[in-house]
Design a protein around this motif. Structure first.
Motif, PDB file in Angstrom:
ATOM      1  N   GLU A 161     -25.953  35.623  29.667  1.00 15.15           N
ATOM      2  CA  GLU A 161     -24.801  36.436  30.069  1.00 15.15           C
ATOM      3  C   GLU A 161     -23.946  36.794  28.868  1.00 15.15           C
ATOM      4  OE1 GLU A 161     -20.929  35.341  32.527  1.00 15.15           O
ATOM      5  OE2 GLU A 161     -22.651  35.686  33.877  1.00 15.15           O
ATOM      6  N   ASP A 162     -23.747  35.841  27.962  1.00 14.40           N
ATOM      7  CA  ASP A 162     -22.953  36.119  26.763  1.00 14.40           C
ATOM      8  C   ASP A 162     -23.622  37.189  25.897  1.00 14.40           C
ATOM      9  OD1 ASP A 162     -21.004  34.240  27.448  1.00 14.40           O
ATOM     10  OD2 ASP A 162     -22.053  32.617  26.424  1.00 14.40           O
ATOM     11  N   ALA A 214     -23.353  40.577  27.676  1.00 18.10           N
ATOM     12  CA  ALA A 214     -21.972  41.066  27.588  1.00 18.10           C
ATOM     13  C   ALA A 214     -21.673  41.590  26.189  1.00 18.10           C
ATOM     14  CB  ALA A 214     -21.000  39.959  27.975  1.00 18.10           C
ATOM     15  N   ASP A 234     -18.247  43.287  29.164  1.00 12.16           N
ATOM     16  CA  ASP A 234     -17.990  42.171  30.071  1.00 12.16           C
ATOM     17  C   ASP A 234     -18.223  42.501  31.541  1.00 12.16           C
ATOM     18  OD1 ASP A 234     -17.447  40.201  28.219  1.00 12.16           O
ATOM     19  OD2 ASP A 234     -15.303  40.640  28.128  1.00 12.16           O
ATOM     20  N   ARG A 291     -20.738  40.450  33.625  1.00 15.38           N
ATOM     21  CA  ARG A 291     -20.434  39.126  34.175  1.00 15.38           C
ATOM     22  C   ARG A 291     -20.149  39.197  35.675  1.00 15.38           C
ATOM     23  NH1 ARG A 291     -19.848  35.878  29.705  1.00 15.38           N
ATOM     24  NH2 ARG A 291     -19.141  36.883  27.768  1.00 15.38           N
ATOM     25  N   ARG A 300     -29.235  41.837  37.178  1.00  8.61           N
ATOM     26  CA  ARG A 300     -29.157  40.381  37.026  1.00  8.61           C
ATOM     27  C   ARG A 300     -30.370  39.804  37.752  1.00  8.61           C
ATOM     28  NH1 ARG A 300     -25.283  36.326  35.792  1.00  8.61           N
ATOM     29  NH2 ARG A 300     -23.530  37.804  35.723  1.00  8.61           N
TER      30      ARG A 300
END
Length: 371
Positions: A160-161, A164, A169, A172, A193
């Motif tokens: 996710e980091d 992003a 962002d 997320r 996702r």
């Protein structure tokens, strides 16, 4: 003994092929008539990145079957026993697909791009031909084709980091199996996702193969501060997590199974009004009762090297199922596997055995997932 894989025109290359060769791919397999990386020379490090960091995978061989036209939704619904009525634009659904006898022939993720456009993100089989034939025979106004779409997966706790850092962002807030269409520079993407691991992550569906190396390098650059490295869908992690693998756990030509045996029963809408391929057969299978169930396996003895084909399972001399895939889990310090067994054998059953090349091994049934 070592073998080499011939690279020829009969098997397609992924848009990321040149980048994976440059970055040290060590082995390839073939999936959906396309080369897919097997590992990059250090399987233990790649496993560790998946569980504790972040990995990037060339999964372009996860091809898309696009249904486009006024009857796209009708065809999508006729192909699967799962009711799609509540599926929204921007949402994905895991959809078992069966033949007329009720046997699974694929388990794709369906993605609804619009009311008249759907993708089936398929496992290793020629589902495009199946969907085209069904559409033609039913006289549906729909185009069925393989679009220029090539997924690249970012998987692991830090995925996710990385995503992003690459896209913003907003990723997320993306729910599991939901997606958004975006542009990264000049690269058209569908960002979902999703991914074939239990560690969490995203799949970037590149919609223009010309940008394969460029996208690979952008992900690599965004992931560098997080220790990203190349890898491939990991068989050991999938066994630990109990993930299903079409081709390994079931394949229509060699070991056909039903959706009930794979635990998909709650997904099937057998009493609803919509028609779908295999409905009478699945109703009959439900009425007759399930005879096999999916289970975890624990094999005793020294670490196993794995298996090249399904292996029969025996209980007190009687064949009671098969081991689909086995491997040694270093993290769990034991040999594990998945397979199908007779429903009257509960978890914890002992006295089973499987014949490996080096000799028989004792097997105990276990719950899934192992992890």
């Amino acid at each position: 003994m070592s073998y080499r894989l011939h690279i020829g025109p009969n098997i397609r290359k992924s848009p990321y092929f040149d980048a994976t060769v440059r970055d040290g791919v060590a082995t390839f397999s073939v999936y959906n008539h396309m080369f897919i990386p097997g590992n990059f020379g250090d399987p233990e490090a790649e496993y560790d990145r998946l569980l504790n960091g972040v990995a990037m995978w060339d999964v372009a061989a996860q091809r898309q079957v696009e249904l486009h036209g006024p009857d796209a939704g009708a065809l999508a619904q006729y192909l699967t026993p799962r009711n799609l009525d509540a599926t929204k634009v921007g949402q994905g659904r895991y959809v078992p697909i069966c033949d007329h006898d009720g046997h699974l022939i694929n388990d794709p993720v369906l993605q609804k791009l619009s009311e008249d456009r759907y993708w089936l993100s398929i496992a290793d089989s020629d589902l495009l031909l199946w969907a085209k034939a069904i559409a033609h025979e039913r006289g549906l106004n729909v185009t069925v084709r393989e679009p220029d779409v090539s997924p690249l997966a970012i998987q692991g706790p830090k995925a996710e980091d990385v995503t992003a850092a690459l896209l913003g962002d907003w990723v997320r807030d993306l729910k599991y199996f939901w997606f958004r269409e975006v542009m990264l520079d000049d690269m058209p993407l569908l960002v979902a996702r999703s991914g074939w691991s239990k560690q969490g992550g995203f799949e970037l569906y590149l919609r223009d193969a010309r940008f394969g190396t460029a996208l690979w390098d952008r992900v690599k650059e965004a992931g560098a501060p997080f220790g990203i490295g190349p890898g491939a869908p990991n068989d050991i992690e999938r066994l630990e997590s109990g993930l299903i693998s079409y081709g390994a756990d079931m394949r229509h030509q060699t070991h056909p199974v039903t959706p009930f045996e794979m635990g998909f029963g709650k997904m099937l809408d057998l009493n609803g009004p919509h028609e779908f391929v295999g409905k009478p057969a699945l109703r009959a299978l439900r009425e007759s009762g399930q005879t096999r169930r999916r289970t975890g396996l624990v094999l005793d003895g020294a670490p196993v090297a794995g298996n090249e084909h399904p292996l029969p399972l025996f209980h007190e001399g009687k064949e009671v199922g098969f081991a689909a895939e086995i491997a040694f889990s270093k993290r769990l310090s034991k040999n594990i596997g998945v397979g199908l067994v007779a429903v009257d054998l509960p978890t914890g059953t002992t006295g089973l055995s499987v014949a490996l090349a080096e000799g028989p091994r004792t097997v105990t049934l276990a719950d899934l997932p192992f992890a």
